[in-house]
Design a protein around this motif. Structure first.
Motif, short mmCIF file in Angstrom:
data_model
loop_
_atom_site.label_atom_id
_atom_site.label_comp_id
_atom_site.label_asym_id
_atom_site.label_seq_id
_atom_site.Cartn_x
_atom_site.Cartn_y
_atom_site.Cartn_z
N ILE A 1 0.83 -1.20 0.00
CA ILE A 1 0.00 0.00 0.00
C ILE A 1 0.87 1.25 0.00
O ILE A 1 0.63 2.20 -0.76
N ALA A 2 1.89 1.26 0.85
CA ALA A 2 2.78 2.42 0.93
C ALA A 2 3.48 2.67 -0.40
O ALA A 2 3.64 3.82 -0.82
N LEU B 1 -6.03 1.17 3.07
CA LEU B 1 -5.98 0.07 4.05
C LEU B 1 -7.39 -0.31 4.51
O LEU B 1 -7.76 -1.49 4.50
N THR B 2 -8.18 0.70 4.89
CA THR B 2 -9.53 0.45 5.37
C THR B 2 -10.41 -0.17 4.29
O THR B 2 -11.15 -1.13 4.55
N PHE C 1 -8.84 -11.90 5.99
CA PHE C 1 -7.50 -11.42 5.68
C PHE C 1 -7.52 -10.72 4.32
O PHE C 1 -8.32 -11.05 3.44
N VAL C 2 -6.64 -9.75 4.16
CA VAL C 2 -6.56 -8.96 2.94
C VAL C 2 -5.59 -9.61 1.96
O VAL C 2 -4.55 -10.14 2.37
N ILE D 1 -6.53 -4.91 -2.45
CA ILE D 1 -5.88 -3.59 -2.52
C ILE D 1 -6.00 -3.01 -3.92
O ILE D 1 -6.33 -1.83 -4.09
N LYS D 2 -5.77 -3.83 -4.92
CA LYS D 2 -5.85 -3.35 -6.30
C LYS D 2 -7.27 -2.94 -6.65
O LYS D 2 -7.50 -1.93 -7.33
#
Length: 343
Positions: free
Chosen positions: A257-258, A283-284, A297-298, A303-304
């Motif tokens: 993410i960062a 993140l959220t 779990f992520v 994220i994409k």
């Protein structure tokens, strides 16, 4: 009956879950949450056919306790979808039509002199509810838009030195038309940053358009939303929002993410990159998408999938690239393709 297709770039990031994923035992019980959200989708599906991406993003925002900006041309069910979502949840609902003459007091409320006790009393405005639908948010000038800054970010309003805390859950869904610019006021970056997601809504395809016509022809109901029922209580929703916070995110995914956010700041095609608030939003939102899939779990795919709606309104394309027709979504796609996916 309304219906739409998602011809926007969110469809390119639909998650294809591994068939063996269901074999893993969840450390957090997500069964009730997923079942409730399936009921919400079913209720909305009584009126809306298609438009899965917009509905999924709205549900993800609901779980994330984040606000949403929906952008699309008139007639693509932006408003009715938001109304239907509100109708499936047993919470207060308020709709505000933004117009050029709307004043901040029309939204927040105002103090009125009570002749009986010779004191001023604060009369609450329509913002004092749980689910707020703002139609055509860019129709009102900056002074009125700015009235939303505090309440969207801090869930409170300060009037005459008194602080009023908003009752949870509190969600703002705003719509705007990207085509018509006459009589509109562009939302400043600080205002846009208050929205967790910006959802782009496209036209339906041929099959869906035919279904819209058929359903309208066969429907005998005056009010198309009358058959939509409440399926989630306010307490359940707050419980689900708390559950989503507990979803597991591995350290390498936080780094992923960062890297995405840092790349927006270093990208030569972007005039303005994303702030740390975007990192937290991503993140959220990733946790919410994992919950929608019934996982505790992520994954990188979560994220994409969240990246486009989280970032497209937080970055600014450089003027020369914008003149060439390059869009924020295309740049975000290039950034995602250029970063190694953690395994």
């Amino acid at each position: 009956m309304e219906n739409f297709d998602n011809e926007n770039i969110e469809n390119q990031t639909s998650i294809n879950l591994n068939k063996n994923e269901d074999q893993f035992q969840s450390r957090i019980d997500m069964i009730e949450l997923r079942a409730s959200l399936d009921k919400v989708k079913a209720e909305i599906g009584k009126v809306i056919v298609g438009q899965e991406s917009m509905i999924e993003h709205l549900l993800a925002a609901l779980l994330s306790n984040g606000h949403v900006l929906i952008e699309g041309v008139p007639g693509v069910a932006k408003t009715i979808t938001a109304k239907l979502l509100a109708k499936t949840i047993d919470v207060g609902f308020s709709r505000i039509q933004f117009t050029p003459d709307l004043m901040p007091s029309d939204i927040l409320g105002t103090s009125i002199f009570n002749v009986k006790n010779s004191e001023f009393e604060f009369k609450k405005g329509p913002i004092f509810s749980n689910f707020i639908l703002i139609d055509e948010i860019n129709r009102s000038p900056a002074k009125t838009q700015a009235a939303l800054f505090e309440v969207m970010e801090e869930r409170q309003i300060t009037m005459d030195g008194t602080r009023y805390i908003m009752e949870e859950p509190f969600l703002v869904v705003a719509t705007q038309n990207p085509i018509e610019h006459e009589g509109t006021y562009r939302l400043p970056e600080a205002q846009l940053d208050r929205f967790l997601f910006k959802i782009n809504v496209g036209y339906p395809n041929l099959e869906q358009e035919i279904t819209i016509i058929k359903n309208q022809h066969e429907s005998k109901k005056e009010d198309k939303t009358e058959g939509v029922n409440k399926v989630i209580t306010a307490e359940q929703l707050k419980g689900y929002q708390h559950l989503v916070k507990e979803i597991i995110v591995e350290a390498q995914l936080m780094e992923y993410i960062a890297k995405i956010i840092i790349n927006t700041r270093e990208n030569q095609f972007l005039y303005l990159g994303a702030s740390p608030r975007a990192s937290l939003a991503l993140l959220t939102a990733s946790k919410a998408f994992a919950a929608l899939r019934g996982r505790d779990f992520v994954t990188p795919e979560d994220i994409k999938e969240a990246s486009y709606a989280v970032l497209r309104h937080r970055v600014i394309v450089s003027p020369e690239r914008e003149m060439e027709g390059l869009t924020a979504d295309e740049i975000i796609r290039q950034i995602l393709e250029g970063i190694e996916i953690p395994r």
